[in-house]
Design a protein around this motif. Sequence first.
Motif: not given
Length: 289
Positions: A207-212, A233-241
Amino acid sequence: MMLSDKAKIQEWYEEDVPYGDLTSEILGIGQEKARILFRSRGEWVVSGTEIAGDVLEHAGILVESLIPSGQKGSPDLLILSARGPAASIHKAWRICLNLLEYSSGIATKASRLLDAARLVKPGICVNGTRKHLPGLRRFATEAAKAGGVLPHRLGLSESILVFDQHLVLIGGIKTLANRLVEFKSKVPGKNILVELKGGPSLEEEACLLARSGVDGLQFDKVRPEELTGLLKKLRLENPKMIFFVAGGINEDNIGQYAATGVDAIVTSAVYHATPADIGAQIIPLAGEF
């Protein structure tokens, strides 16, 4: 030539025939005219025919026909035919057979892995790792591609994937996250991926890396059931990942990993393939070629 060059082929001949073919010499058959036929003995994805053709032509043998890499072969299918002096054919015979069997084995394994993954998630990518013997990358990569598995990374020069072995030298995940903008400014247009291993801190680090703003994560040896919820959860944090999974993946569990929602599956299982069963037949020819 696709995979090979004349110097490499010459190395193969010098390795296998350093001082001539003693058997053919004592039998006096070197000047006989012959044809060699390579046939599939099972349901294999054909691979390596082009490079085997190069090996034959290097010895002055005329290639009459070949099945292109990537086609599925049935039992008794003629995949390569050539004719020339018996001495040359006997020198090339085993080199070509080894190339065809190992290459077709990898291609077939690749095809099975891809089919198993896409049965669960159509369109998912399966990529091969760099875990093969030094010097065999081009050969192994082309064989895997014949079965539909593209390389994950061609080498250290063309992609960025941060491992634990890198993180330990810069201060860890938090340092990477804090300096990510700086690192990305050095390679405009390149994605920065980070590999994370399973463990109690996995979700926090991901999650830290997703937000970064990291471009993607590769999960190593993380159980499928753990990944499914984490990816949502990560796709909500960063949809482009983008998300990769690697480590311990094989034909038995690749479908479970495909069901997690990852974008691509990275595996070295493609190289741990049983060589294909291919037969070689040499028959005499009368008259001129």
